[in-house]
Design a protein around this motif. Structure first.
Motif, PDB file in Angstrom:
ATOM      1  N   LEU A 118       0.380  -0.967  -0.208  1.00  0.00           N
ATOM      2  CA  LEU A 118      -0.063  -0.259  -0.137  1.00  0.00           C
ATOM      3  C   LEU A 118       1.119   1.716   0.037  1.00  0.00           C
ATOM      4  O   LEU A 118       0.656   1.954   1.315  1.00  0.00           O
ATOM      5  CB  LEU A 118      -0.543  -0.318   1.305  1.00  0.00           C
ATOM      6  N   ILE A 119       1.433   1.495  -1.166  1.00  0.00           N
ATOM      7  CA  ILE A 119       2.465   2.287  -1.361  1.00  0.00           C
ATOM      8  C   ILE A 119       2.790   3.803  -1.208  1.00  0.00           C
ATOM      9  O   ILE A 119       3.677   4.541  -0.952  1.00  0.00           O
ATOM     10  CB  ILE A 119       3.038   2.064  -2.552  1.00  0.00           C
ATOM     11  N   LEU A 120       0.626   4.218  -1.246  1.00  0.00           N
ATOM     12  CA  LEU A 120       0.185   5.452  -0.930  1.00  0.00           C
ATOM     13  C   LEU A 120       1.229   6.350   0.058  1.00  0.00           C
ATOM     14  O   LEU A 120       1.551   7.471   0.741  1.00  0.00           O
ATOM     15  CB  LEU A 120      -0.769   6.069  -1.163  1.00  0.00           C
ATOM     16  N   ASP A 148      -6.907   3.073   2.496  1.00  0.00           N
ATOM     17  CA  ASP A 148      -5.386   2.789   3.879  1.00  0.00           C
ATOM     18  C   ASP A 148      -4.881   3.645   3.620  1.00  0.00           C
ATOM     19  O   ASP A 148      -4.788   3.647   4.783  1.00  0.00           O
ATOM     20  CB  ASP A 148      -4.670   1.790   2.945  1.00  0.00           C
ATOM     21  N   VAL A 149      -4.097   4.783   3.002  1.00  0.00           N
ATOM     22  CA  VAL A 149      -3.522   6.083   3.632  1.00  0.00           C
ATOM     23  C   VAL A 149      -3.888   7.189   3.888  1.00  0.00           C
ATOM     24  O   VAL A 149      -4.110   7.771   4.924  1.00  0.00           O
ATOM     25  CB  VAL A 149      -3.386   6.637   1.947  1.00  0.00           C
ATOM     26  N   PHE A 154      -4.949   9.266   9.441  1.00  0.00           N
ATOM     27  CA  PHE A 154      -5.773  10.224  10.828  1.00  0.00           C
ATOM     28  C   PHE A 154      -6.018   9.008  11.535  1.00  0.00           C
ATOM     29  O   PHE A 154      -6.662   8.826  13.345  1.00  0.00           O
ATOM     30  CB  PHE A 154      -7.879   9.888  10.145  1.00  0.00           C
ATOM     31  N   GLY A 155      -5.757   7.675  11.562  1.00  0.00           N
ATOM     32  CA  GLY A 155      -5.329   6.799  13.285  1.00  0.00           C
ATOM     33  C   GLY A 155      -6.408   5.979  13.563  1.00  0.00           C
ATOM     34  O   GLY A 155      -6.247   5.683  14.287  1.00  0.00           O
ATOM     35  N   PHE A 203      -5.933  -5.859   7.499  1.00  0.00           N
ATOM     36  CA  PHE A 203      -7.355  -6.370   7.328  1.00  0.00           C
ATOM     37  C   PHE A 203      -7.993  -5.076   7.192  1.00  0.00           C
ATOM     38  O   PHE A 203      -9.492  -5.551   7.089  1.00  0.00           O
ATOM     39  CB  PHE A 203      -7.553  -7.537   8.570  1.00  0.00           C
ATOM     40  N   ASN A 204      -8.335  -4.678   7.660  1.00  0.00           N
ATOM     41  CA  ASN A 204      -9.073  -3.427   8.367  1.00  0.00           C
ATOM     42  C   ASN A 204      -9.167  -2.689   7.240  1.00  0.00           C
ATOM     43  O   ASN A 204     -10.321  -2.615   6.988  1.00  0.00           O
ATOM     44  CB  ASN A 204      -8.291  -2.044   8.954  1.00  0.00           C
ATOM     45  N   THR A 205      -8.204  -2.557   6.088  1.00  0.00           N
ATOM     46  CA  THR A 205      -8.245  -1.788   4.794  1.00  0.00           C
ATOM     47  C   THR A 205      -8.781  -2.587   3.667  1.00  0.00           C
ATOM     48  O   THR A 205      -9.816  -2.526   3.202  1.00  0.00           O
ATOM     49  CB  THR A 205      -7.052  -1.655   4.143  1.00  0.00           C
TER      50      THR A 205
END
Length: 332
Positions: A121-123, A182-183, A188-189, A307-309
């Motif tokens: 997830l490179i961003l 993802d980013v 924002f956490g 897994f959240n993403t």
């Protein structure tokens, strides 16, 4: 020295180069279905063994770390096989396409807590998003109330031709806007609780491609309203648009540049930020992954991040398929 291997030499070629350059890794095997890509690998990495079948790598006892950069529909089976053979895995997005496969992978990882898994997830490595995270954390924009993020692919031919056009259950959410989802979490956490999505396939309507080429979603994100779009048919170059609206200012990253607005006065000048975009290579997260395997520091994209993403993406697709707003069910 970690012995590494790569499955898939499209974007996976960048993984191979990253392993080859890492002082604690030895690239020993690569795999691709295309004989031309295997020939390229033989010339680029003379000491590396090349294979046509992924199983030859995933079952090999010599290999410690495998990058999986094959076609999306192959990821789930290859991930499970790799985990069952004790491999640390760095997987191109998406981890898998179906919720049942995601749960099987989660269950397998829970039984093998020492194995590391991550995704490209490179961003997170793009300088513009690193700077945005710093600005938000500094309070520059005040309280954030809205985010708009558009994954404008600009490559319609990739879903009309080639492997994507033939992939069962292909998802432009999992293949595209996964990056922005993802980013935003990373910046924002936090994670959203609900989603409502709509989709169409106007741009690919006269083709054999069966799935939407445009999906837009509204997410309830702890008081923020976040709009995320996957737009594979747009007539423009590939780009990651993002706007952040706060009580003290607005951040805008688009084709014409990156700007901050700190006033509602129409005569007030915008502040233009000079930040490289993209500004990184597609193998840049691998160093962090190797560090985590060695126990030196936290990896950039953790299992929980992954897994959240994935859970959010699956909920987006389920929402448009069922035409309902729904709570997001997070995988564990």
């Amino acid at each position: 020295m970690l012995k590494t291997a790569v499955i898939g030499l499209g974007v996976g070629a960048q993984h191979a180069l990253a392993y080859e350059e890492h002082p604690e890794c030895e690239l020993i095997q690569v795999c691709d279905l295309d004989p031309n890509k295997r020939d390229w690998a033989k010339e680029k990495f003379p000491n590396v063994v090349t294979y046509a079948k992924a199983e030859q790598i995933l079952e090999c006892p010599e290999v410690d770390v495998v990058s999986i950069a094959s076609h999306d529909q192959d990821h789930a089976q290859q991930v499970l096989l790799g985990l069952n053979h004790g491999k640390h895995l760095f997987v191109e997005k998406p981890l898998c396409l179906l919720k049942r496969d995601a749960q099987n992978i989660a269950d397998c990882l829970n039984k093998s807590p020492d194995l590391k898994i991550s995704s490209n997830l490179i961003l997170r490595e793009y300088p513009v998003f690193k700077q945005l995270k710093k600005l938000i954390r500094s309070g520059r924009f005040g309280e954030i109330f809205s985010v708009e993020a558009d994954y404008n692919y600009g490559r319609l031919h990739k879903i009309l031709e080639g492997w994507r056009s033939k992939t069962p259950d292909y998802s432009i959410t999992l293949g595209g806007s996964v990056h922005l989802i993802d980013v935003i979490q990373w910046i924002f956490g936090s994670q959203p609780t609900r989603v409502c999505s709509m989709a169409n396939k106007v741009c690919s309507q006269d083709s054999s491609f069966k799935y939407p080429d445009f999906i837009t979603s509204l997410l309830d994100w702890n008081g923020m309203i976040v709009k995320v779009t996957a737009n594979f048919g747009c007539v423009q170059p590939h780009f990651h648009n993002i706007k952040i609206y706060g009580t003290k200012g607005t951040f805008s990253h688009g084709l014409k540049g990156t700007f901050i607005s700190s006033s509602r006065d129409p005569e007030a000048p915008l502040e233009k930020l000079k930040i490289p975009y993209p500004g990184c290579n597609k193998g840049d997260l691998i160093a962090s992954f190797i560090d985590s395997i060695k126990g030196r520091k936290n990896q950039a994209v953790t299992k929980d991040d992954l897994f959240n993403t994935l859970s959010i993406c699956l909920a987006i697709d389920q929402s448009y398929q069922s035409s309902t707003s729904m709570a997001i069910d997070y995988l564990k």
